[in-house]
Design a protein around this motif. Structure first.
Motif, PDB file in Angstrom:
ATOM      1  N   SER A 128      18.197  -7.523  -2.619  1.00 39.28           N
ATOM      2  CA  SER A 128      19.295  -6.853  -1.906  1.00 39.28           C
ATOM      3  C   SER A 128      18.746  -5.810  -0.937  1.00 39.28           C
ATOM      4  CB  SER A 128      20.275  -6.219  -2.885  1.00 39.28           C
ATOM      5  OG  SER A 128      19.572  -5.465  -3.836  1.00 39.28           O
ATOM      6  N   SER A 129      17.647  -5.176  -1.298  1.00 42.41           N
ATOM      7  CA  SER A 129      17.083  -4.161  -0.386  1.00 42.41           C
ATOM      8  C   SER A 129      15.634  -3.875  -0.767  1.00 42.41           C
ATOM      9  CB  SER A 129      17.905  -2.866  -0.445  1.00 42.41           C
ATOM     10  OG  SER A 129      17.921  -2.384  -1.761  1.00 42.41           O
ATOM     11  N   VAL A 130      14.987  -3.132   0.100  1.00 43.40           N
ATOM     12  CA  VAL A 130      13.599  -2.732  -0.163  1.00 43.40           C
ATOM     13  C   VAL A 130      13.529  -1.216  -0.025  1.00 43.40           C
ATOM     14  CG1 VAL A 130      11.192  -2.933   0.594  1.00 43.40           C
ATOM     15  CG2 VAL A 130      12.699  -4.923   0.725  1.00 43.40           C
ATOM     16  N   TYR A 131      12.983  -0.580  -1.050  1.00 46.18           N
ATOM     17  CA  TYR A 131      12.858   0.884  -1.036  1.00 46.18           C
ATOM     18  C   TYR A 131      11.438   1.252  -0.589  1.00 46.18           C
ATOM     19  CZ  TYR A 131      12.160   5.584  -2.886  1.00 46.18           C
ATOM     20  OH  TYR A 131      11.825   6.900  -3.011  1.00 46.18           O
ATOM     21  N   ILE A 132      11.349   2.060   0.451  1.00 43.15           N
ATOM     22  CA  ILE A 132      10.029   2.477   0.961  1.00 43.15           C
ATOM     23  C   ILE A 132       9.906   3.985   0.784  1.00 43.15           C
ATOM     24  CG2 ILE A 132       8.414   2.307   2.897  1.00 43.15           C
ATOM     25  CD1 ILE A 132      10.363   0.301   4.204  1.00 43.15           C
ATOM     26  N   PRO A 133       9.019   4.448  -0.114  1.00 33.93           N
ATOM     27  CA  PRO A 133       8.914   5.892  -0.347  1.00 33.93           C
ATOM     28  C   PRO A 133       8.294   6.615   0.849  1.00 33.93           C
ATOM     29  CG  PRO A 133       7.715   4.640  -2.029  1.00 33.93           C
ATOM     30  CD  PRO A 133       8.089   3.678  -0.951  1.00 33.93           C
ATOM     31  N   TYR A 134       8.606   7.883   0.955  1.00 32.78           N
ATOM     32  CA  TYR A 134       7.928   8.711   1.952  1.00 32.78           C
ATOM     33  C   TYR A 134       6.479   8.935   1.536  1.00 32.78           C
ATOM     34  CZ  TYR A 134      12.375  10.028   4.123  1.00 32.78           C
ATOM     35  OH  TYR A 134      13.565  10.011   4.772  1.00 32.78           O
ATOM     36  N   SER A 135       5.619   9.108   2.505  1.00 32.80           N
ATOM     37  CA  SER A 135       4.242   9.513   2.200  1.00 32.80           C
ATOM     38  C   SER A 135       4.229  11.037   2.016  1.00 32.80           C
ATOM     39  CB  SER A 135       3.302   9.089   3.327  1.00 32.80           C
ATOM     40  OG  SER A 135       3.825   9.511   4.576  1.00 32.80           O
ATOM     41  N   THR A 136       3.079  11.544   1.549  1.00 34.13           N
ATOM     42  CA  THR A 136       2.971  12.995   1.356  1.00 34.13           C
ATOM     43  C   THR A 136       1.763  13.509   2.142  1.00 34.13           C
ATOM     44  OG1 THR A 136       1.726  12.538  -0.640  1.00 34.13           O
ATOM     45  CG2 THR A 136       4.071  13.043  -0.907  1.00 34.13           C
ATOM     46  N   ALA A 143       0.840  -1.213   0.000  1.00 36.45           N
ATOM     47  CA  ALA A 143       0.000   0.000   0.000  1.00 36.45           C
ATOM     48  C   ALA A 143       0.871   1.257   0.000  1.00 36.45           C
ATOM     49  CB  ALA A 143      -0.922  -0.008   1.214  1.00 36.45           C
ATOM     50  N   GLY A 144       2.071   1.150   0.538  1.00 36.54           N
ATOM     51  CA  GLY A 144       2.989   2.301   0.577  1.00 36.54           C
ATOM     52  C   GLY A 144       3.882   2.380  -0.651  1.00 36.54           C
ATOM     53  N   ASN A 145       3.587   1.580  -1.684  1.00 34.90           N
ATOM     54  CA  ASN A 145       4.322   1.598  -2.960  1.00 34.90           C
ATOM     55  C   ASN A 145       5.797   1.230  -2.825  1.00 34.90           C
ATOM     56  OD1 ASN A 145       2.065   2.472  -4.527  1.00 34.90           O
ATOM     57  ND2 ASN A 145       2.385   4.530  -3.715  1.00 34.90           N
ATOM     58  N   ALA A 146       6.107   0.279  -1.957  1.00 36.25           N
ATOM     59  CA  ALA A 146       7.500  -0.135  -1.786  1.00 36.25           C
ATOM     60  C   ALA A 146       7.989  -0.858  -3.046  1.00 36.25           C
ATOM     61  CB  ALA A 146       7.622  -1.055  -0.582  1.00 36.25           C
ATOM     62  N   ILE A 147       9.283  -0.769  -3.259  1.00 38.51           N
ATOM     63  CA  ILE A 147       9.906  -1.400  -4.429  1.00 38.51           C
ATOM     64  C   ILE A 147      11.004  -2.338  -3.957  1.00 38.51           C
ATOM     65  CG2 ILE A 147      11.337  -0.920  -6.473  1.00 38.51           C
ATOM     66  CD1 ILE A 147       9.609   1.457  -6.959  1.00 38.51           C
ATOM     67  N   ILE A 148      11.046  -3.529  -4.565  1.00 38.35           N
ATOM     68  CA  ILE A 148      12.075  -4.493  -4.172  1.00 38.35           C
ATOM     69  C   ILE A 148      13.258  -4.365  -5.137  1.00 38.35           C
ATOM     70  CG2 ILE A 148      12.499  -6.929  -3.678  1.00 38.35           C
ATOM     71  CD1 ILE A 148       9.527  -7.357  -3.792  1.00 38.35           C
ATOM     72  N   ASN A 149      14.441  -4.221  -4.574  1.00 34.50           N
ATOM     73  CA  ASN A 149      15.645  -4.151  -5.409  1.00 34.50           C
ATOM     74  C   ASN A 149      16.254  -5.548  -5.487  1.00 34.50           C
ATOM     75  OD1 ASN A 149      15.605  -1.314  -5.858  1.00 34.50           O
ATOM     76  ND2 ASN A 149      16.231  -1.057  -3.719  1.00 34.50           N
ATOM     77  N   LEU A 150      16.351  -6.061  -6.722  1.00 36.78           N
ATOM     78  CA  LEU A 150      16.918  -7.389  -6.934  1.00 36.78           C
ATOM     79  C   LEU A 150      18.324  -7.261  -7.509  1.00 36.78           C
ATOM     80  CD1 LEU A 150      13.856  -9.137  -8.658  1.00 36.78           C
ATOM     81  CD2 LEU A 150      14.448  -9.100  -6.239  1.00 36.78           C
ATOM     82  N   THR A 151      19.202  -8.138  -7.069  1.00 36.20           N
ATOM     83  CA  THR A 151      20.575  -8.126  -7.589  1.00 36.20           C
ATOM     84  C   THR A 151      20.892  -9.506  -8.129  1.00 36.20           C
ATOM     85  OG1 THR A 151      21.144  -6.553  -5.871  1.00 36.20           O
ATOM     86  CG2 THR A 151      22.983  -7.625  -6.967  1.00 36.20           C
TER      87      THR A 151
END
Ligand code: FAD
Ligand code: FES
Length: 437
Positions: free
Chosen positions: A277-285, A239-247
């Motif tokens: 490798s990591s998970v990117y979690i965007p800030y909310s607005t 729901a927070g639009n997180a993105i998974i970084n794959l390596t």
């Protein structure tokens, strides 16, 4: 308890290694993963053959053990806490034993025995602030939010360690859920509230997800990849639009968590050569609301009967729905997205009772739990799908009202209690003794 020599810290002129201690559930720890770790079992801290440890003694003296089945685990959880925090707060004691189940004592005497180690802390709450003075830098560990805020005033230029990016935060997949919890706390204390709604929703669930033993072992990457249907974090991350970084050996790629990957579509699975490798979690607005909701048989150490992660984004300054996402856990083979419902509601110019009523009808049409579903309680779970949506609706209405009370009316008083989370309270009680004649 597992202990590692870990972080290097500067003390005086030389670097020191410091020990980190983690409670762990023995049956989940592969022996090969213990290379470099010291393992302490309950027999290692004391026994009646040698000498019992104060934690064991106080547990017995406070009547914290009856059948004794849970006692070794309770002892190790409290012992590990004390190794890391020699003067813990009562809340830390309660949290430390959140992953230990006791059938006999009702927990109160166990917590009481742990609380005997808190006494000095109660006298002087500021005593625990840690300061390491090096030649080139000073490291200060605040103990409470107020303590941190005070430090921010006194040392306005001192950086907060963790989370300083502008758009969001990338968290390593190898972070344990306990480390994730610490990292998110840093970010939340450092950033404006409007930017940290996803992080705060995650923190709420991290507090109750399993117990400390599991949170110390389970990693963010493992949680995201395994996509359990009961996941407490994936619905919120999605729901927070997180993105998974794959390596992989030849490069990297990104996949959104709120797409086919979460639905376990075969074509969206990780390739065998890829790792997260990591998970990117965007800030909310500002006009964006993100919530995590769950209901379980007990708060800690119990899978949710139904959980959810929901977010809504409005056109700035209005209640016109620009984006809406709803993800439910424990209602299907994996976390389920109510994407059709959301698509039908996007563009609505009201966040009102009519919208809620349509949303409830649509979501029940979309999310079907078959009568033979694993876990049963089908009607109850359908009711929870609606209850959690209703809670989210109220939370958002309250949020809109806070932003512009003239434009957006507050929720009726009778619904206010629905917004409060059940507190995790330290068990309290009074023990009476009668002297026989
Ligand atoms: C007693 C107990 C209670 C629990 N309660 C809850 C709860 O209340 N709520 C909840 O949401 N969850 C709960 N869980 C589930 C827990 O959150 C997951 O088991 C955990 O997050 C998985 O992480 P892990 O690091 O142990 O993964 P592992 O078990 O090590 O790995 C899981 C899978 O992912 C793969 N994998 C791991 N890391 C990566 C990576 N970086 N890249 C690619 N593949 C990878 C592994 O190969 C494996 O296939 C509970 C678990 C237990 C044991
Ligand atoms: S003393 Fe019996 S389970 Fe805790």
């Amino acid at each position: 308890m597992l202990s590692w020599l870990a972080h290097e810290k500067e003390a005086g002129n030389h670097l020191e290694l410091c020990e980190c201690h983690y409670p762990a559930t023995a049956c989940l720890v592969p022996i090969c993963s213990l290379h470099g770790a010291a393992v302490t079992t309950v027999e290692g801290i004391g026994s009646i053959q040698t000498r019992i440890h104060p934690v064991q003694e106080r547990l017995a003296k406070c009547h914290g053990t009856q059948c004794g089945f849970c006692s070794p685990g309770m002892v190790m959880s409290i012992y590990t806490l004390l190794r890391n925090h020699p003067e813990p707060t009562p809340e830390q004691i309660t949290e430390a034993i959140g992953g230990n189940l006791c059938r006999c004592t009702g927990y109160r005497p166990i917590v009481e025995s742990g609380k005997t180690f808190c006494a000095r802390m109660a006298e002087d709450p500021n005593k625990k602030r840690l300061t390491f003075q090096g030649k080139k830098m000073t490291w200060i560990t605040p103990v409470t939010l107020n303590d941190l805020l005070e430090l921010k005033v006194n040392f306005p230029k001192a950086p907060l360690v963790m989370g300083n990016t502008t758009l969001g935060v990338t968290i390593g997949a190898g972070y344990s859920l306990a480390q994730l919890n610490d990292a998110l706390h840093f970010i939340v204390s450092d950033q404006p509230k409007e930017k940290t709604k996803t992080f705060r929703a995650l923190l709420k669930h991290l507090r109750t997800l399993a117990g400390a033993q599991i949170r110390n072992l389970a990693t963010l990457g493992g949680h995201v990849v395994s996509r359990p249907d009961f996941s407490d974090l994936n619905p919120i991350l999605a729901a927070g639009n997180a993105i998974i970084n794959l390596t992989f050996k030849e490069g990297e790629r990104q996949i959104p968590l709120n797409g086919p990957f979460l639905e376990r579509a075969p074509e969206a699975d990780l390739k065998s050569e890829e790792i997260v490798s990591s998970v990117y979690i965007p800030y909310s607005t500002q006009w964006h609301f993100v919530s995590g909701l769950r209901l379980a048989q007990r708060q800690e150490n119990a899978f949710a009967i139904v959980n959810a992660g929901m977010s809504v984004k409005f056109e700035d300054g209005t209640n016109t729905i620009k984006d809406l996402q709803m993800f439910y856990g424990s209602v299907g083979p994996t976390v389920v997205s109510a994407s059709r419902t959301c698509r039908q509601l996007i563009g609505r110019q009201q966040w009102d009772d009519q919208m809620l009523s349509d949303a409830c009808r649509l979501v029940l049409e979309e999310i079907y739990i078959p009568p033979t579903a694993e876990g049963g309680m089908v009607e109850y779970r359908r009711a929870l799908i609606i209850s959690l949506l209703f809670k989210f609706y109220l939370k958002v209405r309250r949020g809109l009202n806070k932003m512009d009370p003239q434009k957006f009316p507050d929720i009726p008083e009778k619904f206010m209690s629905a917004l409060n989370d059940f507190p995790i309270e330290t068990p309290q009680g009074l023990q009476m003794f009668q002297v026989g004649g």
